[in-house]
Design a protein around this motif. Structure first.
Motif, PDB file in Angstrom:
ATOM      1  N   ASP A  57      49.690  -5.918  69.396  1.00 43.99           N
ATOM      2  CA  ASP A  57      50.337  -5.805  68.082  1.00 43.99           C
ATOM      3  C   ASP A  57      51.178  -7.041  67.740  1.00 43.99           C
ATOM      4  OD1 ASP A  57      49.246  -3.325  67.471  1.00 43.99           O
ATOM      5  OD2 ASP A  57      50.878  -2.235  68.472  1.00 43.99           O
ATOM      6  N   VAL A  58      50.617  -8.212  68.016  1.00 45.46           N
ATOM      7  CA  VAL A  58      51.265  -9.473  67.672  1.00 45.46           C
ATOM      8  C   VAL A  58      50.481 -10.118  66.526  1.00 45.46           C
ATOM      9  CG1 VAL A  58      51.919 -11.770  68.493  1.00 45.46           C
ATOM     10  CG2 VAL A  58      52.118  -9.784  70.021  1.00 45.46           C
ATOM     11  N   GLU A  59      51.165 -10.516  65.476  1.00 48.22           N
ATOM     12  CA  GLU A  59      50.510 -11.083  64.309  1.00 48.22           C
ATOM     13  C   GLU A  59      49.802 -12.403  64.666  1.00 48.22           C
ATOM     14  OE1 GLU A  59      50.163  -9.784  61.335  1.00 48.22           O
ATOM     15  OE2 GLU A  59      51.249  -7.979  61.977  1.00 48.22           O
ATOM     16  N   PRO A  60      48.694 -12.720  63.980  1.00 45.18           N
ATOM     17  CA  PRO A  60      47.916 -13.922  64.326  1.00 45.18           C
ATOM     18  C   PRO A  60      48.738 -15.202  64.355  1.00 45.18           C
ATOM     19  CG  PRO A  60      46.686 -12.547  62.803  1.00 45.18           C
ATOM     20  CD  PRO A  60      48.045 -11.926  62.919  1.00 45.18           C
ATOM     21  N   GLU A  61      49.607 -15.416  63.359  1.00 50.77           N
ATOM     22  CA  GLU A  61      50.384 -16.655  63.342  1.00 50.77           C
ATOM     23  C   GLU A  61      51.377 -16.707  64.500  1.00 50.77           C
ATOM     24  OE1 GLU A  61      52.223 -13.690  60.451  1.00 50.77           O
ATOM     25  OE2 GLU A  61      50.227 -14.491  60.903  1.00 50.77           O
ATOM     26  N   VAL A  62      51.893 -15.546  64.890  1.00 45.44           N
ATOM     27  CA  VAL A  62      52.802 -15.485  66.037  1.00 45.44           C
ATOM     28  C   VAL A  62      52.036 -15.768  67.329  1.00 45.44           C
ATOM     29  CG1 VAL A  62      54.412 -14.043  67.335  1.00 45.44           C
ATOM     30  CG2 VAL A  62      54.317 -13.877  64.838  1.00 45.44           C
TER      31      VAL A  62
END
Length: 261
Positions: A57-62
């Motif tokens: 559940d980590v956003e792509p940019e992160v």
């Protein structure tokens, strides 16, 4: 309404010891098999000693920023990595299992997230080893084709020695990752997670892929040893011929010396 969760993993060429991983994040949660980091932007980062990183559940940019930070702090996370991902649908009262390549689960606990992240990371690592072994197969085929076509091998055995060492080293790495496929403790403690773990192994076909890799690596090693034996035999024959020529030359020179006297 069901909640969707995303898991992504990246596997790199080099292993990274657990102590080194823990040193990157001193405040992280560490177990015997992983380092788990809660990201301030949301989601969780998992780091494994077999050179894999998983995101829950980590956003792509992160994820991109996090990988850049890891590469800057730990060079062994450099190089081209192999990717694997999985979507998890959390729905209360749902029947557990895989549905259209989506893992359906009634609730996602931290322990269950750890098991899922580990399995996705192992699959990414498997893909990396599959690429290496396929390349080894191609190189071995070229050596065997030369042997079939010419009936001989190169006199230089050092490259063969290095190639055999590479094959043995890769096989040992694969066996190390295979050992990590022992059932996680969380699966033992949670009957539902045990069933989920089995479904994940089937979804990523981990057991059959490991078996196929072992067989391929064994075949590569046996073929290389055969080529090396042929090369050694050729060198022995040349050595024997050289000895015979030197003996004959010594006899001829001796006869010429006595004849001249």
């Amino acid at each position: 309404m069901p909640d969707l969760h995303s898991f992504q993993a990246v596997a790199f060429p080099d292993n990274v010891p657990l102590r080194a991983l823990a040193g990157l994040f001193p405040d992280a949660q560490r177990t015997a098999t992983e380092v788990r980091v809660a990201r301030p932007e949301g989601g969780t980062l998992f780091l494994y000693p077999f050179g894999a990183v998983a995101f829950a559940d980590v956003e792509p940019e992160v994820r991109t920023r996090c990988l850049e930070e890891l590469r800057a702090r730990e060079p062994r996370f450099s190089g081209s990595g192999t990717l694997e991902d999985l979507v998890v649908r959390e729905e209360a009262g749902a029947t557990l299992g895989m549905a259209a390549s989506v893992l359906v689960i009634d609730r996602l606990t931290p322990a269950r997230a750890g098991v899922i992240a580990l399995t996705v990371a192992q699959s990414a690592s498997m893909e990396y080893y599959e690429r290496i072994v396929d390349t080894m197969f191609e190189r071995t085929d070229r050596l065997v084709e030369r042997l079939e076509r010419k009936g001989t091998t190169p006199l230089r055995t050092a490259p063969l020695h290095r190639f055999i060492g590479e094959a043995v080293g890769t096989r040992n790495e694969v066996l190390t990752v295979l050992h990590l496929l022992d059932k996680p403790d969380a699966a033992w403690d949670d009957p539902a997670m045990d069933a989920i773990y089995a479904d994940l192994r089937d979804e990523f076909d981990l057991s059959d892929r490991f078996t196929a890799l072992e067989l391929k690596l064994r075949g590569v090693q046996e073929a290389l040893e055969l080529v090396l034996d042929v090369s050694r035999d050729r060198r022995l024959v040349l050595l024997e011929v050289t000895v015979v020529v030197l003996i004959v030359l010594e006899i001829v020179l001796s006869l010429l010396h006595h004849g001249g006297g």
